[in-house]
Design a protein around this motif. Structure first.
Motif, mmCIF file in Angstrom:
data_model
loop_
_atom_site.group_PDB
_atom_site.id
_atom_site.type_symbol
_atom_site.label_atom_id
_atom_site.label_comp_id
_atom_site.label_asym_id
_atom_site.label_seq_id
_atom_site.Cartn_x
_atom_site.Cartn_y
_atom_site.Cartn_z
ATOM 1 N N GLU A 28 39.096 40.182 46.616
ATOM 2 C CA GLU A 28 39.252 40.236 48.080
ATOM 3 C C GLU A 28 37.921 40.562 48.747
ATOM 4 O O GLU A 28 37.585 39.995 49.788
ATOM 5 C CB GLU A 28 40.329 41.243 48.469
ATOM 6 N N ARG A 29 37.165 41.477 48.152
ATOM 7 C CA ARG A 29 35.834 41.798 48.698
ATOM 8 C C ARG A 29 34.923 40.592 48.657
ATOM 9 O O ARG A 29 34.163 40.336 49.584
ATOM 10 C CB ARG A 29 35.186 42.932 47.895
ATOM 11 N N LEU A 30 34.995 39.841 47.541
ATOM 12 C CA LEU A 30 34.131 38.675 47.363
ATOM 13 C C LEU A 30 34.564 37.481 48.213
ATOM 14 O O LEU A 30 33.748 36.647 48.582
ATOM 15 C CB LEU A 30 34.115 38.258 45.889
ATOM 16 N N GLY A 31 35.862 37.366 48.434
ATOM 17 C CA GLY A 31 36.380 36.213 49.163
ATOM 18 C C GLY A 31 36.696 35.034 48.263
ATOM 19 O O GLY A 31 36.935 33.933 48.742
ATOM 20 N N PHE A 32 36.705 35.247 46.955
ATOM 21 C CA PHE A 32 37.061 34.204 45.985
ATOM 22 C C PHE A 32 37.514 34.862 44.689
ATOM 23 O O PHE A 32 37.227 36.029 44.448
ATOM 24 C CB PHE A 32 35.895 33.237 45.721
ATOM 25 N N ALA A 33 38.229 34.090 43.876
ATOM 26 C CA ALA A 33 38.718 34.596 42.584
ATOM 27 C C ALA A 33 37.626 34.493 41.532
ATOM 28 O O ALA A 33 36.783 33.579 41.585
ATOM 29 C CB ALA A 33 39.949 33.806 42.142
ATOM 30 N N PHE A 34 37.632 35.411 40.598
ATOM 31 C CA PHE A 34 36.717 35.305 39.466
ATOM 32 C C PHE A 34 37.054 34.059 38.662
ATOM 33 O O PHE A 34 38.219 33.641 38.623
ATOM 34 C CB PHE A 34 36.830 36.546 38.560
ATOM 35 N N PRO A 35 36.058 33.453 37.998
ATOM 36 C CA PRO A 35 36.335 32.293 37.149
ATOM 37 C C PRO A 35 37.385 32.627 36.086
ATOM 38 O O PRO A 35 37.494 33.777 35.641
ATOM 39 C CB PRO A 35 34.979 31.995 36.506
ATOM 40 N N ASP A 36 38.150 31.624 35.692
ATOM 41 C CA ASP A 36 39.278 31.803 34.780
ATOM 42 C C ASP A 36 38.917 32.559 33.507
ATOM 43 O O ASP A 36 39.630 33.480 33.108
ATOM 44 C CB ASP A 36 39.884 30.443 34.403
ATOM 45 N N GLU A 37 37.817 32.159 32.849
ATOM 46 C CA GLU A 37 37.441 32.810 31.584
ATOM 47 C C GLU A 37 37.095 34.282 31.782
ATOM 48 O O GLU A 37 37.499 35.123 30.983
ATOM 49 C CB GLU A 37 36.249 32.100 30.937
ATOM 50 N N LEU A 38 36.359 34.598 32.814
ATOM 51 C CA LEU A 38 35.989 35.984 33.081
ATOM 52 C C LEU A 38 37.228 36.797 33.433
ATOM 53 O O LEU A 38 37.402 37.917 32.946
ATOM 54 C CB LEU A 38 34.955 36.067 34.206
ATOM 55 N N ARG A 39 38.098 36.215 34.222
ATOM 56 C CA ARG A 39 39.344 36.900 34.597
ATOM 57 C C ARG A 39 40.179 37.191 33.346
ATOM 58 O O ARG A 39 40.710 38.287 33.170
ATOM 59 C CB ARG A 39 40.112 36.012 35.575
ATOM 60 N N SER A 40 40.282 36.211 32.458
ATOM 61 C CA SER A 40 41.022 36.403 31.202
ATOM 62 C C SER A 40 40.402 37.517 30.367
ATOM 63 O O SER A 40 41.111 38.339 29.790
ATOM 64 C CB SER A 40 41.051 35.112 30.386
ATOM 65 N N PHE A 41 39.070 37.527 30.293
ATOM 66 C CA PHE A 41 38.374 38.563 29.530
ATOM 67 C C PHE A 41 38.682 39.947 30.103
ATOM 68 O O PHE A 41 39.003 40.876 29.362
ATOM 69 C CB PHE A 41 36.864 38.309 29.540
ATOM 70 N N TYR A 42 38.576 40.072 31.406
ATOM 71 C CA TYR A 42 38.865 41.356 32.042
ATOM 72 C C TYR A 42 40.276 41.840 31.720
ATOM 73 O O TYR A 42 40.481 43.013 31.414
ATOM 74 C CB TYR A 42 38.712 41.256 33.558
ATOM 75 N N LEU A 43 41.247 40.941 31.807
ATOM 76 C CA LEU A 43 42.638 41.340 31.591
ATOM 77 C C LEU A 43 42.955 41.584 30.126
ATOM 78 O O LEU A 43 43.775 42.438 29.795
ATOM 79 C CB LEU A 43 43.585 40.288 32.180
ATOM 80 N N GLU A 44 42.289 40.857 29.241
ATOM 81 C CA GLU A 44 42.557 40.999 27.808
ATOM 82 C C GLU A 44 41.730 42.113 27.161
ATOM 83 O O GLU A 44 42.225 42.850 26.311
ATOM 84 C CB GLU A 44 42.253 39.664 27.115
ATOM 85 N N VAL A 45 40.459 42.223 27.565
ATOM 86 C CA VAL A 45 39.522 43.152 26.913
ATOM 87 C C VAL A 45 39.093 44.271 27.853
ATOM 88 O O VAL A 45 39.085 45.435 27.494
ATOM 89 C CB VAL A 45 38.274 42.396 26.390
ATOM 90 N N GLY A 46 38.668 43.917 29.038
ATOM 91 C CA GLY A 46 38.135 44.878 29.991
ATOM 92 C C GLY A 46 36.676 44.590 30.296
ATOM 93 O O GLY A 46 36.257 43.442 30.357
ATOM 94 N N TYR A 47 35.904 45.619 30.464
ATOM 95 C CA TYR A 47 34.471 45.498 30.719
ATOM 96 C C TYR A 47 33.780 46.574 29.892
ATOM 97 O O TYR A 47 34.422 47.495 29.384
ATOM 98 C CB TYR A 47 34.145 45.657 32.207
ATOM 99 N N GLY A 48 32.459 46.464 29.735
ATOM 100 C CA GLY A 48 31.760 47.501 28.989
ATOM 101 C C GLY A 48 30.526 47.009 28.280
ATOM 102 O O GLY A 48 29.844 46.106 28.758
ATOM 103 N N PHE A 49 30.261 47.595 27.129
ATOM 104 C CA PHE A 49 28.977 47.436 26.456
ATOM 105 C C PHE A 49 29.110 46.746 25.103
ATOM 106 O O PHE A 49 29.993 47.070 24.314
ATOM 107 C CB PHE A 49 28.334 48.814 26.266
#
Length: 146
Positions: A28-49
């Motif tokens: 919502e802040r960006l005004g667009f959805a994250f790309p499909d692969e990145l969105r899948s990664f976030y939901l499946e794995v998360g973020y980090g190092f």
């Protein structure tokens, strides 16, 4: 849909789970959805190092809120000179911090299979390919830049 089971099996990396509502707020802040692969990664794995051999490298897959801060040049990124020029292209999305001030970007023109760039050099044809490669060698792309 991309699957990232292979990276979750590597217990050397450090990932933080996030909720879908965190993605939605950043989108919502960006005004667009994250790309499909990145969105899948976030939901499946998360973020980090991603742990690599170079102890001085950061190797961070950024969280959605930080990506929004960078894209909108807000917070600590408002006057960050490292983001001037190359990281301000509207069709690129900063998503990975190699070292302080050195970032990788996604090409937003192909949302289903998003190429990854190191400066102007394409280093992977998709985000999933990038994650597979960086899981094996966090510096695989360094010598690819002219």
């Amino acid at each position: 849909m991309a699957t990232f089971d292979f990276i979750k099996k590597n217990n050397h990396h450090k990932f933080y789970k996030l909720q879908e509502n965190e993605l939605i707020v950043a989108e919502e802040r960006l005004g667009f959805a994250f790309p499909d692969e990145l969105r899948s990664f976030y939901l499946e794995v998360g973020y980090g190092f991603i742990k690599g051999n170079n102890l001085h490298a950061i190797n961070r897959i950024m969280d959605p809120d930080t990506i929004a801060d960078i894209t909108k040049r807000e917070g600590i990124y408002e006057f960050d000179p490292d983001l001037d020029g190359i990281y301000e292209e509207e069709d690129k999305l900063v998503l990975y911090e190699v070292n302080e001030g050195v970032y990788l970007t996604l090409d937003l023109n192909i949302p289903q299979q998003t190429p990854v760039y190191f400066f102007e050099t394409k280093i992977a044809n998709s985000f999933q390919e990038f994650i597979r490669k960086v899981d094996q060698d966090t510096e695989y792309f360094v010598d690819m830049v002219d």
